[in-house]
Design an enzyme around this catalytic site. Structure first.
Site, short mmCIF file in Angstrom:
data_model
loop_
_atom_site.label_atom_id
_atom_site.label_comp_id
_atom_site.label_asym_id
_atom_site.label_seq_id
_atom_site.Cartn_x
_atom_site.Cartn_y
_atom_site.Cartn_z
N ASP A 68 49.22 22.79 -78.12
CA ASP A 68 50.24 21.96 -77.50
C ASP A 68 51.66 22.20 -78.04
O ASP A 68 52.61 22.32 -77.27
CB ASP A 68 49.86 20.49 -77.72
CG ASP A 68 50.94 19.54 -77.25
OD1 ASP A 68 51.28 19.62 -76.06
OD2 ASP A 68 51.42 18.74 -78.05
N ASP A 71 51.33 21.40 -83.40
CA ASP A 71 49.97 21.01 -83.80
C ASP A 71 48.95 21.91 -83.11
O ASP A 71 49.32 22.91 -82.50
CB ASP A 71 49.73 19.53 -83.43
CG ASP A 71 49.86 19.31 -81.92
OD1 ASP A 71 50.32 20.23 -81.22
OD2 ASP A 71 49.51 18.20 -81.45
N TYR A 220 50.02 11.66 -74.81
CA TYR A 220 50.45 12.06 -73.47
C TYR A 220 49.79 11.24 -72.37
O TYR A 220 49.34 11.80 -71.38
CB TYR A 220 50.14 13.54 -73.23
CG TYR A 220 50.97 14.51 -74.03
CD1 TYR A 220 52.28 14.81 -73.66
CD2 TYR A 220 50.43 15.16 -75.15
CE1 TYR A 220 53.03 15.73 -74.38
CE2 TYR A 220 51.19 16.08 -75.87
CZ TYR A 220 52.48 16.35 -75.48
OH TYR A 220 53.22 17.27 -76.18
N GLU A 428 60.72 19.73 -83.17
CA GLU A 428 59.41 20.30 -82.83
C GLU A 428 59.59 21.26 -81.66
O GLU A 428 60.67 21.35 -81.05
CB GLU A 428 58.38 19.20 -82.49
CG GLU A 428 56.94 19.76 -82.47
CD GLU A 428 55.83 18.71 -82.57
OE1 GLU A 428 56.12 17.52 -82.76
OE2 GLU A 428 54.65 19.11 -82.45
#
Ligand SMILES: *[C@@H]1O[C@H](CO)[C@@H](O)[C@H](O)[C@H]1NC(C)=O
Length: 453
Positions: A68, A71, A220, A428
């Site tokens: 994803d 991670d 999500y 990120e």
């Protein structure tokens, strides 16, 4: 020696930005996200096979796909949207990929995930939508190649359905079937079979998917529900099959679910702006063009940072701006649309901000002063077999490996940004961040080529 070193030339900020280089790098980022058994032409020197037991817990081969973000969970819903958005970019802006000599590569990139979705669609009304548990995964800082924890597999089926997930995966596979229509006709037909079944599953058994896959809730879940995916999925099925019934169904649902209202942003959760553009394109009707125009007006009036980034949300601000840029470029391709040049200029301003226009690059490995500490486990780790752990997370040094092509989340509303690995809100990376971005860069290049002619 790895082939990617040949295409990547470090250079100071320069205008015009080198779209070819950015497209090539973005595709490399997706290569770095690959899970499963890597092919021999893998270009990421620090990546190896991983997640080889994914699906073992349920007796299904769920290897493959993309991790994803920073991670190692495989979250099917944002993953599917990323593929739909990348495939849409290839459909609209194929010339850009061909001109950049990246067409074959982007097809490989899409196929990597389309193959995974096909494996995850184990029977008509059964689809695996997540591998790895969010909480357990996030407690680990290290390489995907060294994962030792259990990675549970989560599915939806007729008794525990998940409409957003099934409809978005249908959209992704339908869009990919369009992409592969000429290059691999048999493969394209196979993808379309899965897409058709998945759409029927989504439409017939309606339920928000986080109720069936509760593990996804803090990551999500779909906040706006599944109406937008039902419209969007039907539109992609129409594009792939040419069957009027899908278009009629989409139009009916579009009205019924108020999809012509101005959405806040186009994202992995909210597909309305995309459906508006597709409907304007497919029908040419003034009604849908009006909705597209409303959205552009909304973006023009939306909050901008002092240096000009349209700032729609704290978490991944670059990504929402890149998505908006892509929508503007796709809208600019709608025959007879008003304000085409304005849309292209808006998109250019957004993407150029990220490439260096605001004083620094937000794309790892690209341009002037790019991020060196993206929140990304694999690239932060030293070369194996040296141990990797939370110490590497806390280190103030640059990541050990350059995660070429990754768009980091982005600045605050005042253009503030620190290149800090610990900041998963601003720094990120994610497969959904690069999707609208890559498609938008391809779009800018497409319009540049058209101008040249
Ligand atoms: C939108 O219309 C244009 C012009 O007809 C076409 O080139 C493009 O492929 C269409 N987009 C989609 C997604 O069908």
């Amino acid at each position: 020696t790895f082939p990617y070193k040949i295409i990547i030339l470090q250079h100071p900020e320069r205008r015009p930005y080198d779209y070819n280089e950015v497209i090539a790098m973005s595709i490399l980022f997706y290569e770095a996200q690959r899970s499963g058994k890597l092919p021999s032409n893998n270009r990421i020197p620090w990546r190896g096979d991983s997640g080889l037991r994914d699906g073992c817990d349920v007796g299904v081969d769920l290897t493959g796909g993309w991790y994803d973000a920073g991670d190692h969970v495989k979250f099917g819903f944002p993953l599917a949207w990323s593929v739909t958005t990348l495939a849409w970019g290839v459909i609209e802006f194929k010339d850009a990929y061909v001109d950049a000599n990246e067409y074959r590569r982007v097809l490989d990139s899409l196929k990597w995930v389309a193959d995974y979705f096909v494996k995850a669609h184990t029977s008509r009304y059964e689809l695996y939508g997540q591998v790895g548990s969010g909480r357990a995964d996030h407690l680990y800082w290290g390489r995907s190649e060294d994962l030792r924890m259990n990675r549970p597999s989560y599915k939806i089926d007729a008794s525990n359905p998940g409409t957003e997930l099934a409809a978005e995966t249908a959209a992704a596979l339908a869009a990919c079937s369009v992409v592969f229509k000429n290059a691999r006709p048999g493969y394209s037909r196979m993808l379309l079979r899965h897409a058709t079944e998945l759409y029927e599953f989504a439409d017939r058994y309606r339920r928000s998917y986080h109720l069936s896959i509760p593990d996804v809730t803090s990551y999500y879940r779909s906040y706006n529900g599944y109406n937008d995916e039902l419209v969007w999925g039907a539109l992609w099925l129409y594009k792939a099959t040419g069957m009027r019934s899908y278009l009629e169904d989409a139009k009916r649902k579009y009205d019924q679910y108020g999809q012509g209202n101005t959405p806040i942003m186009f994202s992995w959760d909210d597909k309305r702006a995309g459906s508006q553009v597709l409907l304007a394109n497919f029908t040419g009707e003034a009604k849908y063009k009006g909705h597209v125009a409303n959205y552009q007006r909304f973006l023009n009036g939306a909050l901008k940072t002092p240096r000009g980034l349209v700032w729609l949300d704290q978490w991944g601000s670059n990504r929402y701006a890149a998505n908006a840029a892509f929508i503007a470029l796709a809208a600019a391709k709608v025959p007879g649309i008003a304000n085409r040049n304005e849309m292209v200029r808006f998109a250019e301003a957004q993407i150029h901000y990220m490439l260096g226009g605001a004083g620094r690059s937000y794309v790892v490995g690209y341009g002037r002063n790019p991020p060196t500490q993206p929140h990304h486990r694999g690239s932060s780790c030293p070369a194996a077999p040296t141990e990797c752990s939370w110490g590497n997370f806390h280190s103030s040094a640059a990541n050990h490996f350059t995660l070429h092509g990754a768009l980091v989340a982005g600045p605050g509303r005042d253009d503030s940004y620190t290149d800090n690995r610990g900041d998963y809100i601003a720094n990120e990376v994610a497969v959904d961040y690069n999707a609208g971005f890559q498609s938008a860069v391809a779009g800018l290049k497409y319009f540049k080529i058209k101008q040249r002619r």
